[in-house]
Scaffold this motif. Structure first.
Motif, PDB file in Angstrom:
ATOM      1  N   TYR A   1       1.475 132.088 -33.695  1.00 33.33           N
ATOM      2  CA  TYR A   1       1.157 131.500 -32.318  1.00 33.33           C
ATOM      3  C   TYR A   1      -0.243 132.049 -31.449  1.00 33.33           C
ATOM      4  CZ  TYR A   1       1.491 130.781 -27.272  1.00 33.33           C
ATOM      5  OH  TYR A   1       1.228 129.976 -26.040  1.00 33.33           O
ATOM      6  N   LEU A   2      -0.555 133.424 -31.859  1.00 36.19           N
ATOM      7  CA  LEU A   2      -1.692 133.719 -31.363  1.00 36.19           C
ATOM      8  C   LEU A   2      -2.881 133.602 -32.241  1.00 36.19           C
ATOM      9  CD1 LEU A   2      -0.436 138.095 -30.192  1.00 36.19           C
ATOM     10  CD2 LEU A   2      -0.902 135.586 -28.701  1.00 36.19           C
ATOM     11  N   VAL A   3      -2.383 133.693 -33.330  1.00 35.62           N
ATOM     12  CA  VAL A   3      -3.526 132.704 -34.526  1.00 35.62           C
ATOM     13  C   VAL A   3      -4.400 131.866 -33.943  1.00 35.62           C
ATOM     14  CG1 VAL A   3      -4.634 133.403 -36.779  1.00 35.62           C
ATOM     15  CG2 VAL A   3      -3.053 135.030 -36.045  1.00 35.62           C
ATOM     16  N   PHE A   4      -3.376 131.325 -33.874  1.00 36.45           N
ATOM     17  CA  PHE A   4      -3.535 129.651 -33.432  1.00 36.45           C
ATOM     18  C   PHE A   4      -4.202 129.382 -32.341  1.00 36.45           C
ATOM     19  CE2 PHE A   4      -2.414 124.925 -32.323  1.00 36.45           C
ATOM     20  CZ  PHE A   4      -3.045 124.565 -33.334  1.00 36.45           C
ATOM     21  N   THR A   5      -3.116 129.347 -31.353  1.00 34.13           N
ATOM     22  CA  THR A   5      -4.238 129.896 -30.139  1.00 34.13           C
ATOM     23  C   THR A   5      -5.352 129.902 -30.265  1.00 34.13           C
ATOM     24  OG1 THR A   5      -3.221 131.235 -29.219  1.00 34.13           O
ATOM     25  CG2 THR A   5      -1.955 128.943 -28.922  1.00 34.13           C
ATOM     26  N   GLU A   6      -6.043 131.350 -30.296  1.00 37.41           N
ATOM     27  CA  GLU A   6      -7.164 132.190 -30.662  1.00 37.41           C
ATOM     28  C   GLU A   6      -8.161 131.182 -31.250  1.00 37.41           C
ATOM     29  OE1 GLU A   6      -9.399 135.370 -28.990  1.00 37.41           O
ATOM     30  OE2 GLU A   6      -7.138 134.379 -28.439  1.00 37.41           O
ATOM     31  N   THR A   7      -7.952 131.228 -32.059  1.00 38.53           N
ATOM     32  CA  THR A   7      -8.669 129.852 -32.782  1.00 38.53           C
ATOM     33  C   THR A   7      -9.650 128.593 -32.167  1.00 38.53           C
ATOM     34  OG1 THR A   7      -7.379 131.134 -35.660  1.00 38.53           O
ATOM     35  CG2 THR A   7      -9.157 129.531 -35.405  1.00 38.53           C
ATOM     36  N   CYS A   8      -8.249 128.068 -32.606  1.00 38.20           N
ATOM     37  CA  CYS A   8      -8.926 126.654 -31.464  1.00 38.20           C
ATOM     38  C   CYS A   8      -9.438 126.880 -29.364  1.00 38.20           C
ATOM     39  CB  CYS A   8      -7.372 126.035 -31.098  1.00 38.20           C
ATOM     40  SG  CYS A   8      -6.028 125.072 -32.791  1.00 38.20           S
ATOM     41  N   ILE A   9      -9.207 127.950 -29.235  1.00 36.63           N
ATOM     42  CA  ILE A   9      -9.439 127.992 -28.036  1.00 36.63           C
ATOM     43  C   ILE A   9     -10.813 128.280 -28.508  1.00 36.63           C
ATOM     44  CG2 ILE A   9      -9.220 129.253 -26.308  1.00 36.63           C
ATOM     45  CD1 ILE A   9      -6.207 128.616 -26.322  1.00 36.63           C
ATOM     46  N   TYR A  10     -10.907 129.341 -29.572  1.00 36.43           N
ATOM     47  CA  TYR A  10     -12.248 129.709 -29.298  1.00 36.43           C
ATOM     48  C   TYR A  10     -13.547 129.014 -29.637  1.00 36.43           C
ATOM     49  CZ  TYR A  10     -16.364 132.323 -31.590  1.00 36.43           C
ATOM     50  OH  TYR A  10     -18.133 131.949 -31.894  1.00 36.43           O
ATOM     51  N   TRP A  11     -12.867 127.889 -30.669  1.00 30.80           N
ATOM     52  CA  TRP A  11     -13.638 126.485 -30.722  1.00 30.80           C
ATOM     53  C   TRP A  11     -14.077 125.500 -30.338  1.00 30.80           C
ATOM     54  CZ3 TRP A  11     -17.198 127.229 -34.473  1.00 30.80           C
ATOM     55  CH2 TRP A  11     -17.138 128.300 -35.536  1.00 30.80           C
ATOM     56  N   ALA A  12     -12.782 125.748 -28.761  1.00 31.97           N
ATOM     57  CA  ALA A  12     -12.484 124.437 -27.995  1.00 31.97           C
ATOM     58  C   ALA A  12     -13.645 124.903 -27.794  1.00 31.97           C
ATOM     59  CB  ALA A  12     -11.195 123.976 -27.751  1.00 31.97           C
ATOM     60  N   HIS A  13     -13.719 126.303 -27.147  1.00 29.75           N
ATOM     61  CA  HIS A  13     -14.588 127.469 -25.823  1.00 29.75           C
ATOM     62  C   HIS A  13     -15.864 126.209 -26.245  1.00 29.75           C
ATOM     63  CE1 HIS A  13     -15.433 130.383 -22.411  1.00 29.75           C
ATOM     64  NE2 HIS A  13     -16.510 129.227 -22.540  1.00 29.75           N
ATOM     65  N   ARG A  14     -16.531 126.822 -27.547  1.00 28.41           N
ATOM     66  CA  ARG A  14     -17.409 126.613 -27.940  1.00 28.41           C
ATOM     67  C   ARG A  14     -18.258 125.388 -27.632  1.00 28.41           C
ATOM     68  NH1 ARG A  14     -20.095 130.545 -31.943  1.00 28.41           N
ATOM     69  NH2 ARG A  14     -21.517 129.066 -32.331  1.00 28.41           N
ATOM     70  N   TRP A  15     -17.291 124.349 -28.741  1.00 30.41           N
ATOM     71  CA  TRP A  15     -17.821 123.040 -27.879  1.00 30.41           C
ATOM     72  C   TRP A  15     -18.027 122.676 -26.931  1.00 30.41           C
ATOM     73  CZ3 TRP A  15     -16.001 118.871 -25.031  1.00 30.41           C
ATOM     74  CH2 TRP A  15     -16.181 117.733 -25.305  1.00 30.41           C
ATOM     75  N   LEU A  16     -17.507 123.192 -25.930  1.00 23.81           N
ATOM     76  CA  LEU A  16     -18.132 123.583 -24.741  1.00 23.81           C
ATOM     77  C   LEU A  16     -19.414 123.814 -24.110  1.00 23.81           C
ATOM     78  CD1 LEU A  16     -13.746 123.741 -22.925  1.00 23.81           C
ATOM     79  CD2 LEU A  16     -15.648 122.280 -22.927  1.00 23.81           C
ATOM     80  N   HIS A  17     -20.084 124.689 -24.838  1.00 23.27           N
ATOM     81  CA  HIS A  17     -21.137 125.086 -24.532  1.00 23.27           C
ATOM     82  C   HIS A  17     -21.999 124.120 -24.971  1.00 23.27           C
ATOM     83  CE1 HIS A  17     -20.317 128.419 -21.990  1.00 23.27           C
ATOM     84  NE2 HIS A  17     -19.454 128.408 -22.210  1.00 23.27           N
ATOM     85  N   THR A  18     -21.705 123.061 -26.087  1.00 22.76           N
ATOM     86  CA  THR A  18     -22.755 122.387 -26.849  1.00 22.76           C
ATOM     87  C   THR A  18     -23.061 121.219 -25.663  1.00 22.76           C
ATOM     88  OG1 THR A  18     -20.816 120.503 -26.866  1.00 22.76           O
ATOM     89  CG2 THR A  18     -21.281 121.875 -28.655  1.00 22.76           C
ATOM     90  N   ASP A  19     -24.081 121.027 -25.733  1.00 19.55           N
ATOM     91  CA  ASP A  19     -25.413 120.201 -24.442  1.00 19.55           C
ATOM     92  C   ASP A  19     -23.823 118.339 -24.173  1.00 19.55           C
ATOM     93  OD1 ASP A  19     -27.053 121.617 -25.113  1.00 19.55           O
ATOM     94  OD2 ASP A  19     -28.168 119.644 -26.510  1.00 19.55           O
ATOM     95  N   PHE A  20     -23.589 118.106 -25.086  1.00 26.28           N
ATOM     96  CA  PHE A  20     -22.022 116.727 -24.021  1.00 26.28           C
ATOM     97  C   PHE A  20     -21.303 117.742 -23.658  1.00 26.28           C
ATOM     98  CE2 PHE A  20     -18.740 114.141 -24.447  1.00 26.28           C
ATOM     99  CZ  PHE A  20     -19.366 113.282 -23.878  1.00 26.28           C
ATOM    100  N   GLY A  21     -20.541 118.984 -24.299  1.00 28.16           N
ATOM    101  CA  GLY A  21     -19.207 119.318 -23.568  1.00 28.16           C
ATOM    102  C   GLY A  21     -19.532 119.834 -22.360  1.00 28.16           C
ATOM    103  N   TYR A  22     -21.045 121.140 -22.215  1.00 26.31           N
ATOM    104  CA  TYR A  22     -21.190 121.603 -21.175  1.00 26.31           C
ATOM    105  C   TYR A  22     -21.613 120.485 -19.909  1.00 26.31           C
ATOM    106  CZ  TYR A  22     -23.179 125.382 -18.044  1.00 26.31           C
ATOM    107  OH  TYR A  22     -23.173 126.061 -17.260  1.00 26.31           O
ATOM    108  N   LYS A  23     -22.547 119.524 -20.641  1.00 22.63           N
ATOM    109  CA  LYS A  23     -22.831 118.636 -18.705  1.00 22.63           C
ATOM    110  C   LYS A  23     -21.568 118.065 -18.796  1.00 22.63           C
ATOM    111  CE  LYS A  23     -25.790 114.759 -18.568  1.00 22.63           C
ATOM    112  NZ  LYS A  23     -26.233 113.295 -19.322  1.00 22.63           N
TER     113      LYS A  23
END
Length: 251
Positions: free
Chosen positions: A108-130
């Motif tokens: 559970y910890l590995v799965f959520t940590e991995t998914c949320i890291y990459w989701a957060h990275r996507w949210l800092h792309t130009d589209f996700g952030y804007k």
């Protein structure tokens, strides 16, 4: 479970109502208590340079409420399926045994940590952030009220892995509910700008303070391993004397 305790029928509307009302109440209870402790009663000790801005606080609370209610709406299909017994949640440890429970918690910890890291990275792309994440970063210097101040889709995306896990593998229900509660509390902890625990493996408060200050580092949820692997880790212990950072920002 909550609806049963309240004697309410498990319908989509009742499910949404309990999640929205309970979530907003929890937000004001935990964030409010944290704000009182660190920014009001203990301001001279923890944040001596802090000056309350009522307009900013109203904005943080407004988006906190919007984020919680919107997240409840987005998550309703999954939470309703779980409430009606369509997930892989189980309640008796003997069904799978203690080794499986411990292993499933690590997964559970590995799965959520991995998914949320990459989701957060996507949210800092130009589209996700804007379109989504810029709302949460409206406040470069955070308070406890920023903990849940998100665009609803942003909140949904970062909470989704926690809900998905209980559908992917058999998961003890207590892990699911305890971790959902802990995640909400953790979000308050990392936004109050007081680092009570300082462990390099943890993405503790100082890490997230730097994330709000620089935007391009410390994307992890609980841990720093993905940030270290991907070169996005910034150590608050090494940044305390950085002249670019206001004095007292990292505590």
């Amino acid at each position: 479970m909550l609806l049963e305790l309240l004697g309410m029928e498990t319908t989509p509307f009742n499910q949404f109502l309990s999640l929205a009302v309970g979530g907003v109440g929890f937000y004001f209870l935990v964030s409010g208590l944290s704000y009182l402790i660190f920014f009001v009663w203990g301001r001279k000790r923890f944040h001596p340079s802090y000056v309350e801005n009522k307009e900013e606080l109203r904005g943080q609370m407004k988006w906190g409420v919007i984020g919680v209610i919107g997240n409840a709406a987005f998550m309703l299909p999954l939470t309703y399926l779980m409430a009606t017994g369509h997930s892989q949640a189980y309640w008796d440890v003997s069904d799978y045994g203690w080794p499986y429970l411990i292993g499933s918690f690590i997964a559970y910890l590995v799965f959520t940590e991995t998914c949320i890291y990459w989701a957060h990275r996507w949210l800092h792309t130009d589209f996700g952030y804007k379109h989504f994440h810029s709302i949460h970063h409206e406040w470069r210097t955070t308070t406890s009220w920023v903990s849940m101040a998100f665009h609803p889709f942003d909140s949904f995306l970062q909470a989704l892995p926690h809900h998905l896990m209980v559908f992917l593998i058999p998961m003890h229900g207590s892990i699911y509910f305890v971790m959902l509660t802990f995640v909400a509390i953790w979000s308050v902890i990392i936004h109050d700008r007081v680092s009570i625990v300082r462990l390099g493996a943890l993405n503790y408060t100082g890490h997230h303070t730097l994330h709000h200050w620089y935007y391009t580092c410390n994307y992890g949820q609980f841990f720093t391993f993905w940030d270290r692997i991907m070169g996005t880790h910034m150590d608050p212990a090494k940044e305390e004397k950085n002249p670019e950072i206001p004095e007292g920002l990292l505590r």
